[in-house]
Enzyme design. Structure first.
Site, short mmCIF file in Angstrom:
data_model
loop_
_atom_site.label_atom_id
_atom_site.label_comp_id
_atom_site.label_asym_id
_atom_site.label_seq_id
_atom_site.Cartn_x
_atom_site.Cartn_y
_atom_site.Cartn_z
N TYR A 203 -54.85 12.88 -67.31
CA TYR A 203 -54.01 12.65 -66.13
C TYR A 203 -53.46 13.95 -65.57
O TYR A 203 -54.02 14.50 -64.62
CB TYR A 203 -52.86 11.68 -66.46
CG TYR A 203 -52.17 11.21 -65.21
CD1 TYR A 203 -52.65 10.10 -64.51
CD2 TYR A 203 -51.08 11.89 -64.68
CE1 TYR A 203 -52.04 9.68 -63.33
CE2 TYR A 203 -50.47 11.47 -63.51
CZ TYR A 203 -50.95 10.38 -62.84
OH TYR A 203 -50.36 9.98 -61.67
N TYR B 15 -45.96 11.36 -60.81
CA TYR B 15 -45.89 11.04 -62.24
C TYR B 15 -46.40 12.23 -63.03
O TYR B 15 -47.31 12.93 -62.59
CB TYR B 15 -46.75 9.80 -62.54
CG TYR B 15 -46.73 9.35 -63.99
CD1 TYR B 15 -45.56 8.85 -64.57
CD2 TYR B 15 -47.87 9.40 -64.77
CE1 TYR B 15 -45.53 8.42 -65.89
CE2 TYR B 15 -47.86 8.98 -66.10
CZ TYR B 15 -46.68 8.49 -66.65
OH TYR B 15 -46.66 8.08 -67.97
N SER C 240 -46.43 -2.28 -50.77
CA SER C 240 -46.72 -3.63 -51.26
C SER C 240 -46.95 -3.73 -52.75
O SER C 240 -47.14 -4.83 -53.28
CB SER C 240 -47.96 -4.18 -50.54
OG SER C 240 -49.10 -3.35 -50.79
#
Length: 408
Positions: free
Chosen positions: A247, A237, A58
């Site tokens: 990250y 990613y 979604s």
């Protein structure tokens, strides 16, 4: 039917309400931006096309995977997400409205795509999906796309609850980040994130690593539902060295490394059992509800857009490429770690050098010159259905949009 005039109310990058018409327009724009397949059969019998399962369908790359799968690969099957329905006080979540719009597009394209709303981590959802594949889709699944970003997960076996955290490993990280005030004026700040401690890494890996992906494969394989040549991909990613400390080298990076290790394990197993494949797909930077929560990523993405302009590749085009590789319409291009790389446009030496120079120079005074802040701010608003071209935001809009009915 409840109708309201909706205005954006937000706390930072988090919006309290979503605009149904704007969310529908966002989905329509993504659909138009997805290239059609090079060749389309003149007539296709009903009930044909590959059967796919998209988990996390979604928002972000999962939404792009669903739309590109429909238009580019002609998929049918099941899409799973976890969204909140509208209430008297609040609209539904943006993903609820995006799902309703996607269901209409699927129906218009003649594709039988079932949308389920619930906890993808639960065994109950896995059971419901397996039953549908067996009863509605001939008992075979051709593709599974795994795109889940969640703050917490409960282990169905033990009942243990895990929570993911976004922290560097080893030492605190200080980075520049981008914020906007109530009038949308950009500001560059420096923020410091404390390092992981205790079992932060293990908790994050338990939520965002490959455990649940593997559990899905175990469940579907145990029911004998994986078709010969079955392929599965988990979306991942890597990103720029500018954001690596928080990250890729942080707790989330540890989870991504676990996801990639899981892919190698599953790939070996599926090759032996069904002649199948399991890979991860490393996607490029994008403005998503997940990415805006990461310090530094907003500024980096704005600077990247400032360097690339319209050459920044949106998720829908990246996922069209992914479906081409999964279906064999294009060769499967893997790096030395066995990953599909859809981020090469972002990580070239020239692009990263240009972004790095801007990163070093950027301040509140210069950010409007060095980063495309207007584009970034509008992209964030569009995630929730605001700032969508062609939508009249002065008009009342129905907010109690129903979830797609899969019994019809």
């Amino acid at each position: 039917m409840t109708e309201r005039v909706l205005t954006p109310r937000n706390r930072g990058f988090l919006f309290l309400d979503s605009h149904p018409a704007g969310c529908r327009q966002l989905v329509a724009d993504m659909w138009e931006a997805c290239p059609a397949p090079a060749s389309v059969p003149a007539e296709e019998p009903a009930g044909t096309g590959p059967v796919a399962l998209v988990i996390g369908s979604s928002a972000g790359y999962g939404l792009a995977a669903t739309l590109a799968g429909l238009k580019r690969a002609g998929i049918r099957g099941i899409a799973v997400s976890f969204e909140k329905a509208p209430t008297e006080r609040r609209t539904a979540t943006a993903g609820w409205y995006r799902t309703a719009a996607t269901a209409d597009l699927a129906r218009g394209a003649g594709r039988d795509l079932v949308f389920l709303n619930g906890d993808a981590f639960s065994d109950a959802m896995k059971q419901q999906v397996a039953d549908l594949i067996e009863e509605r889709f001939g008992g075979r699944l051709d593709y599974l796309v795994y795109s889940v970003a969640a703050p917490r997960r409960t282990d169905p076996d033990t009942g243990a609850a895990y929570a993911s955290v976004l922290k560097p490993i080893g030492r605190a990280n200080r980075t520049k980040t981008l914020v906007f005030d109530d009038q949308g004026v950009p500001e560059v700040r420096e923020v410091e994130t404390a390092p992981a401690e205790g079992d932060d890494v293990e908790q994050t890996v338990a939520v965002m690593g490959g455990a649940d992906w593997e559990r899905w494969i175990d469940h579907l394989s145990g029911r004998g539902l994986l078709a010969e040549g079955f392929a599965t991909v988990a979306l991942s990613y890597i990103g720029s060295p500018l954001t690596a400390a928080l990250y890729r080298q942080g707790t989330i990076g540890a989870a991504k490394a676990h996801l990639e290790a899981t892919a190698r394990t599953l790939d070996e197993r599926l090759a032996k059992t069904v002649g199948g494949r399991a890979v991860t797909s490393v996607n490029g930077a994008a403005v998503t509800q997940s990415s805006t929560a990461i310090p530094g990523i907003a500024l980096y993405t704005g600077l990247l857009r400032g360097v690339l302009g319209a050459d920044l590749v949106p998720p829908i085009r990246q996922l069209a490429t992914l479906w081409d590789q999964l279906t064999g319409a294009a060769p499967l291009a893997l790096d030395e770690e066995g990953r599909i790389r859809l981020d090469t446009w972002e990580l070239t030496e020239a692009v990263q050098s240009a972004v790095g120079e801007r990163w070093a120079a950027v301040t509140t005074d210069t950010v409007a010159e060095l980063a495309d802040v207007e584009w970034f701010h509008a992209e964030v608003r569009r995630l929730y259905g605001f700032s969508a071209p062609g939508v009249d935001y002065t008009a009342p809009v129905a907010t109690d949009v129903p979830w797609p009915d899969h019994t019809r």
